[in-house]
Write a protein that holds these residues in place. Structure first.
Motif, PDB file in Angstrom:
ATOM      1  N   GLY A 294      -6.754  47.053 -12.685  1.00  0.00           N
ATOM      2  CA  GLY A 294      -5.292  47.674 -12.245  1.00  0.00           C
ATOM      3  C   GLY A 294      -4.444  47.170 -13.785  1.00  0.00           C
TER       4      GLY A 294
ATOM      5  N   ASP B  76       2.672  50.002 -10.495  1.00  0.00           N
ATOM      6  CA  ASP B  76       1.626  49.373 -10.577  1.00  0.00           C
ATOM      7  C   ASP B  76       0.386  50.297 -10.127  1.00  0.00           C
ATOM      8  OD1 ASP B  76       2.560  46.747 -11.433  1.00  0.00           O
ATOM      9  OD2 ASP B  76       3.206  46.537  -9.516  1.00  0.00           O
TER      10      ASP B  76
ATOM     11  N   VAL C 292      -3.845  50.949  -9.568  1.00  0.00           N
ATOM     12  CA  VAL C 292      -5.065  50.517  -9.019  1.00  0.00           C
ATOM     13  C   VAL C 292      -6.267  51.452  -9.676  1.00  0.00           C
ATOM     14  CG1 VAL C 292      -6.848  49.641  -7.424  1.00  0.00           C
ATOM     15  CG2 VAL C 292      -4.361  48.997  -7.149  1.00  0.00           C
TER      16      VAL C 292
ATOM     17  N   ASP D 113      -6.863  56.696 -10.873  1.00  0.00           N
ATOM     18  CA  ASP D 113      -5.904  55.847 -10.979  1.00  0.00           C
ATOM     19  C   ASP D 113      -5.042  56.138  -9.665  1.00  0.00           C
ATOM     20  OD1 ASP D 113      -6.620  54.776 -13.392  1.00  0.00           O
ATOM     21  OD2 ASP D 113      -4.898  55.451 -14.570  1.00  0.00           O
TER      22      ASP D 113
ATOM     23  N   ASN E  63      -2.046  54.746  -6.890  1.00  0.00           N
ATOM     24  CA  ASN E  63      -0.917  53.980  -6.900  1.00  0.00           C
ATOM     25  C   ASN E  63      -1.058  52.637  -5.969  1.00  0.00           C
ATOM     26  OD1 ASN E  63       1.841  52.867  -6.407  1.00  0.00           O
ATOM     27  ND2 ASN E  63       2.559  54.774  -5.598  1.00  0.00           N
ATOM     28  N   SER E  64      -0.742  51.554  -6.436  1.00  0.00           N
ATOM     29  CA  SER E  64      -1.123  50.223  -5.721  1.00  0.00           C
ATOM     30  C   SER E  64      -0.394  50.059  -4.383  1.00  0.00           C
ATOM     31  CB  SER E  64      -0.767  49.177  -6.525  1.00  0.00           C
ATOM     32  OG  SER E  64       0.744  49.055  -6.727  1.00  0.00           O
TER      33      SER E  64
ATOM     34  N   LEU F 288      -2.314  50.130  -1.229  1.00  0.00           N
ATOM     35  CA  LEU F 288      -2.992  48.738  -0.757  1.00  0.00           C
ATOM     36  C   LEU F 288      -1.997  47.886  -0.430  1.00  0.00           C
ATOM     37  CD1 LEU F 288      -5.380  47.961  -3.918  1.00  0.00           C
ATOM     38  CD2 LEU F 288      -5.754  49.211  -1.543  1.00  0.00           C
ATOM     39  N   THR F 289      -0.830  47.837  -0.880  1.00  0.00           N
ATOM     40  CA  THR F 289       0.370  46.943  -0.564  1.00  0.00           C
ATOM     41  C   THR F 289       0.852  47.299   0.817  1.00  0.00           C
ATOM     42  OG1 THR F 289       2.042  48.159  -1.567  1.00  0.00           O
ATOM     43  CG2 THR F 289       0.943  46.359  -2.580  1.00  0.00           C
TER      44      THR F 289
ATOM     45  N   TRP G  29      -1.504  38.451  -2.896  1.00  0.00           N
ATOM     46  CA  TRP G  29      -1.649  39.121  -3.945  1.00  0.00           C
ATOM     47  C   TRP G  29      -3.395  39.592  -3.856  1.00  0.00           C
ATOM     48  CZ3 TRP G  29      -1.055  34.093  -4.871  1.00  0.00           C
ATOM     49  CH2 TRP G  29      -2.033  33.399  -5.545  1.00  0.00           C
TER      50      TRP G  29
ATOM     51  N   ILE H 184      -3.843  43.116  -9.025  1.00  0.00           N
ATOM     52  CA  ILE H 184      -3.776  44.761  -8.905  1.00  0.00           C
ATOM     53  C   ILE H 184      -2.753  45.145  -7.553  1.00  0.00           C
ATOM     54  CG2 ILE H 184      -6.096  45.221  -9.494  1.00  0.00           C
ATOM     55  CD1 ILE H 184      -6.949  45.436  -6.593  1.00  0.00           C
ATOM     56  N   ALA H 185      -2.728  43.975  -6.851  1.00  0.00           N
ATOM     57  CA  ALA H 185      -1.512  44.456  -5.680  1.00  0.00           C
ATOM     58  C   ALA H 185      -0.891  43.152  -5.324  1.00  0.00           C
ATOM     59  CB  ALA H 185      -2.017  45.269  -4.470  1.00  0.00           C
TER      60      ALA H 185
END
Length: 601
Positions: free
Chosen positions: A166, A175, A177, A199, A201-202, A205-206, A221, A230-231
Motif C-alpha cells: 500500500g 490511500d 492498496v 491499485d 482504493n483502500s 477494504l475499510t 488497521w 494499507i487500511a
C-alpha cells in the motif's frame, strides 16, 4: 413475662439472615472474578469479529486475484509476452490492452483505480488509469513515494504468492492498496513472462472492516508483515493514534507475527493473522471499553440483590403458614402437568389475589403454549410446502431427458435411425451425468455410459476406431465412483487416436479381478505420451493442480479414487511414443451385494 420467640419467627429470621449473607458473599466473590472474565469475553468477542472480518477480506482479495488471473485468457497477449521474454520483441501494439482488460474484468465494487502490465525487464507494456493526472503513467516514475521499491524487490525475488502492499497517493489524496501478480508459463520451468499491478482504493477494504468493530475508542488497521499500513478505520483517541504509529513502524521493520505486547498505556492490542495472504489485522481497544460491561453488570447485580433481599423479607414476614397447603396443591398439579397430564389446569385459590393471579396466568400460559405448538406445527408444514414448491419451480432435468427421448422417437418415425440413436444416447449420457443421488455406481452402468459416449463420438467423427470390450462378467456388479472410465476413454480418443493417421485405430477396454482388486484397463494404439511425468503428477495428487483445470479428466478421476479408497489406489499410465498408451484403474473389488464392506476399505 418476657415474650419468647416462636419457632416460626426464629426460622423466618434465620432464613432472612442466611439469604442476605449468601447474596452479599456471592456479590463479593462475583466482583472479584468479574473483571477478568468480562475482559476475556470481550477480547474473545473482538477476536471472533476480527476472524470474520479476515474471512470477508480474504474473499474480497481472492476475488481480485481471480480477476487478475483472467489475464491468462488474453491468449494473444500472453503469447506476445512469451515471445518478448524469449526474443525481446516489441509490444507497442498492446499498449491499450490494460484499458480493455480493466473495463471487461473488474466491476465498480472492486474500486480499481489503476492497472499496469510489465515485462520481465520492468518495461511498461500497458496501463489503465482512472485519472491520468493523479495516477502515474509508470509506477517506477511516480513523483511521490508509491512503494515501487517493494514491487521491484518482489518481482525479482523468489516469492510466488500474491503481493499486497500500500501507499498514499498524495495527488489523488487517497490511500491505495496495491496487488502484484507474477505472470509465468504453466510448464515445468515456469519461466517468467512479466507481472501485473492493480491499485485498488483502500475504501473497499475499510468498508468491510467497519462492519465488524464499534468505531468509538477503537483503532483498527491492516498491515502486511514488514510493509506499510494499507487500511485503517475507527475513531481513535490521540494516545491510540500515537501507539498505532509506533506499532506500525515495528511491524514494518523485520517483525514476526506474535512479537507485540498486549497492553499499551490503557489500551489492549488484539491481533489476528490471515492464513491465505500475508496480512495482519490489528485493533487497539480502550480498557474503559472492555470494562464498561463490567460496570453495567455490577450495577445491575446490586439492584437485583437489593430487590431480592427486599422481596424475600416481604415474603418471609407477611406470607403466613396457612398458605402452605394451597401452594402444595398447586405444586402437585404442576408436577402432574409436567409428567404428561397436559389437560390438567391449576385451580386458583380465592383467598389470595396473588395465588389466584398465579393460577390464572399459569393456566393461560399453558393454553398459549398449546396454541403456539399448533401454530409451530402449521408453520413447519407451511415451510415444507414452500420448500417443495421451490423445488418444483426449479428447472427439472427430466424435461431435457424427455425432450431428447421425444426427438429420438420422431427421428425414428422419420426413418432417421442415426439421429434417433444419437438422441437416445445423449439422453442416457445426461441422465447418468446429472444423477448425483449416489456417488457410487457399478461397472455395468459405467460401461453403458461409455458405450453411449463412444456412439455419439462415432456419429460426430465417423466410425474410424475399432472398439474391443473384454469385460469380465464377475466385475459387472462391482462398485466404483461415477464417471471414472469415460474421462479416461475421452483422453485416449482426444490425445491418443485423434491425430494419428493409420487405418487400424484400436481401443481396448478390459475389466478383471486381480486378487482383491478391480482392475480396469483402457488401451489405445495411438501417439503415446510422457508416462513418467504423468505418473509423477498422479502420485503427487496435487489438489491445486486439479482445481486449476490442467488435465482435469485424468487428475480428477485419480484424486477422487484416492480420496475414496486410499493412496494405494488410483490411475497408472504406461506408454510408448508412436505405439500407444495403457491407463490402468485400480480400486477395491466391492460388489453391490457387499457394499457395506466399503466402510472398512
Amino acid at each position: 413475662m418476657k415474650k419468647r420467640w416462636t419457632m416460626r419467627r426464629a426460622l423466618l429470621v434465620l432464613c432472612i439472615a442466611s439469604v442476605v449473607f449468601a447474596l452479599l458473599l456471592q456479590t463479593f466473590l462475583f466482583h472479584q472474578s468479574l473483571r477478568r472474565q468480562i475482559r476475556a469475553e470481550s477480547i474473545s468477542d473482538h477476536e471472533i469479529s476480527l476472524n470474520k472480518m479476515q474471512t470477508d477480506l480474504s474473499n474480497f482479495i481472492h476475488t481480485i486475484r481471480g480477476e487478475m488471473l483472467t489475464i491468462y485468457s488474453e491468449q494473444d497477449l500472453i503469447a506476445a509476452m512469451r515471445e518478448a521474454a524469449e526474443k525481446d520483441t516489441d509490444m507497442k501494439d498492446y499498449y491499450w490492452r490494460s484499458w480493455y482488460f480493466a473495463r471487461k474484468r473488474f466491476t465498480k465494487e472492486d474500486q480499481l483505480l489503476a492497472m499496469y502490465l510489465y515485462d520481465t525487464k520492468d518495461h511498461l507494456i500497458s496501463s489503465y488509469r482512472y485519472n491520468s493526472v493523479t495516477y502515474p503513467k509508470d509506477i517506477y516514475k511516480a513523483e511521490y513515494d508509491d512503494n515501487s521499491d517493494r514491487v521491484y524487490d518482489y518481482v525479482h525475488g523468489k516469492r510466488t504468492d500474491l503481493m499486497i502492499s500500500g501507499y498514499r497517493n498524495s495527488a489523488a489524496k487517497k490511500d491505495i492498496v496495491r496487488f502484484v501478480l507474477k505472470l509465468h508459463n504453466y510448464d515445468a520451468d515456469r519461466n517468467a513472462l512479466g507481472y501485473l499491478v492493480c491499485d485498488i482504493n483502500s475504501a473497499a477494504l475499510t468498508s468491510i472492516m467497519a462492519k465488524y468493530v464499534d468505531v468509538e475508542q477503537v483503532c483498527l488497521w491492516l498491515q502486511p508483515l514488514n510493509d506499510r499500513v494499507i487500511a485503517m478505520t475507527g475513531e481513535a483517541s490521540e494516545s491510540q493514534c500515537r501507539i498505532q504509529k509506533q506499532l506500525a513502524k515495528v511491524v514494518q521493520s523485520h517483525y514476526k507475527s506474535g512479537e507485540l505486547e498486549q497492553e499499551y498505556d490503557g489500551n489492549y492490542l488484539i491481533q489476528v493473522s490471515q492464513e491465505n495472504y500475508n496480512l495482519e489485522a490489528f485493533v487497539l481497544v480502550s480498557q474503559s471499553l472492555l470494562t464498561a460491561t463490567q460496570k453495567t453488570l455490577i450495577r445491575t447485580l446490586l439492584i437485583i440483590m437489593g430487590a431480592m433481599i427486599l422481596a424475600i423479607m416481604v415474603i418471609v414476614l407477611f406470607v403466613s403458614q396457612w398458605m402452605t397447603k394451597p401452594v402444595e396443591e398447586m405444586s402437585s398439579t404442576i408436577t402432574r402437568i409436567k409428567d404428561g397430564e397436559t389437560q390438567l389446569r391449576v385451580q386458583p385459590v380465592g383467598w389470595s389475589q396473588e395465588l389466584t393471579t398465579l393460577g390464572t396466568e399459569f393456566n393461560e400460559m399453558l393454553d398459549r403454549m398449546q396454541v403456539m405448538a399448533q401454530e409451530e406445527l402449521q408453520h413447519k408444514m407451511l415451510v415444507e410446502r414452500t420448500e417443495y414448491k421451490m423445488l418444483q419451480a426449479q428447472i427439472n432435468p427430466h424435461f431435457l431427458y424427455n425432450t431428447l427421448d421425444t426427438m429420438s422417437g420422431i427421428a425414428n418415425a422419420q426413418n432417421c435411425p442415426m439421429v434417433s440413436g444419437m438422441c437416445h444416447s445423449l439422453s442416457a449420457i445426461f441422465r447418468y451425468s446429472l444423477n448425483m443421488t449416489d456417488e457410487l455406481s457399478t461397472v455395468q452402468n459405467e460401461m453403458a455410459h461409455v458405450r453411449n459416449y463412444l456412439y455419439v463420438m462415432d456419429v460426430r467423427n465417423g466410425s474410424t476406431i475399432a472398439y474391443d470390450y473384454q469385460i469380465d462378467s464377475d466385475t459387472l456388479a462391482d462398485q466404483m465412483p461415477r464417471i471414472c472410465i469415460q474421462p479416461v476413454v475421452e483422453n485416449a480418443l482426444t490425445h491418443g487416436l485423434r491425430n494419428v493417421r493409420r487405418k487400424d485405430k484400436k481401443l481396448l477396454i478390459r475389466s478383471e479381478h486381480v486378487k482383491e482388486n478391480l482392475v480396469i484397463t483402457v488401451q489405445d494404439n495411438g501417439a503415446g505420451m510422457d508416462a513418467e511425468s504423468m505418473n509423477r503428477l498422479l502420485d503427487q495428487n496435487d489438489m491445486k493442480r486439479v482445481e486449476s483445470g490442467i488435465s482435469i479428466g485424468i487428475l480428477n478421476v485419480n484424486a477422487r479414487l484416492k480420496r475414496l479408497f486410499g493412496e494405494k489406489y488410483g490411475l497408472h499410465i504406461e506408454s510408448t511414443a508412436g505405439e500407444g498408451t495403457t491407463v490402468t484403474i485400480t480400486v477395491p473389488a466391492v460388489s453391490t451385494e457387499n457394499s457395506g464392506d466399503m466402510e472398512n476399505v
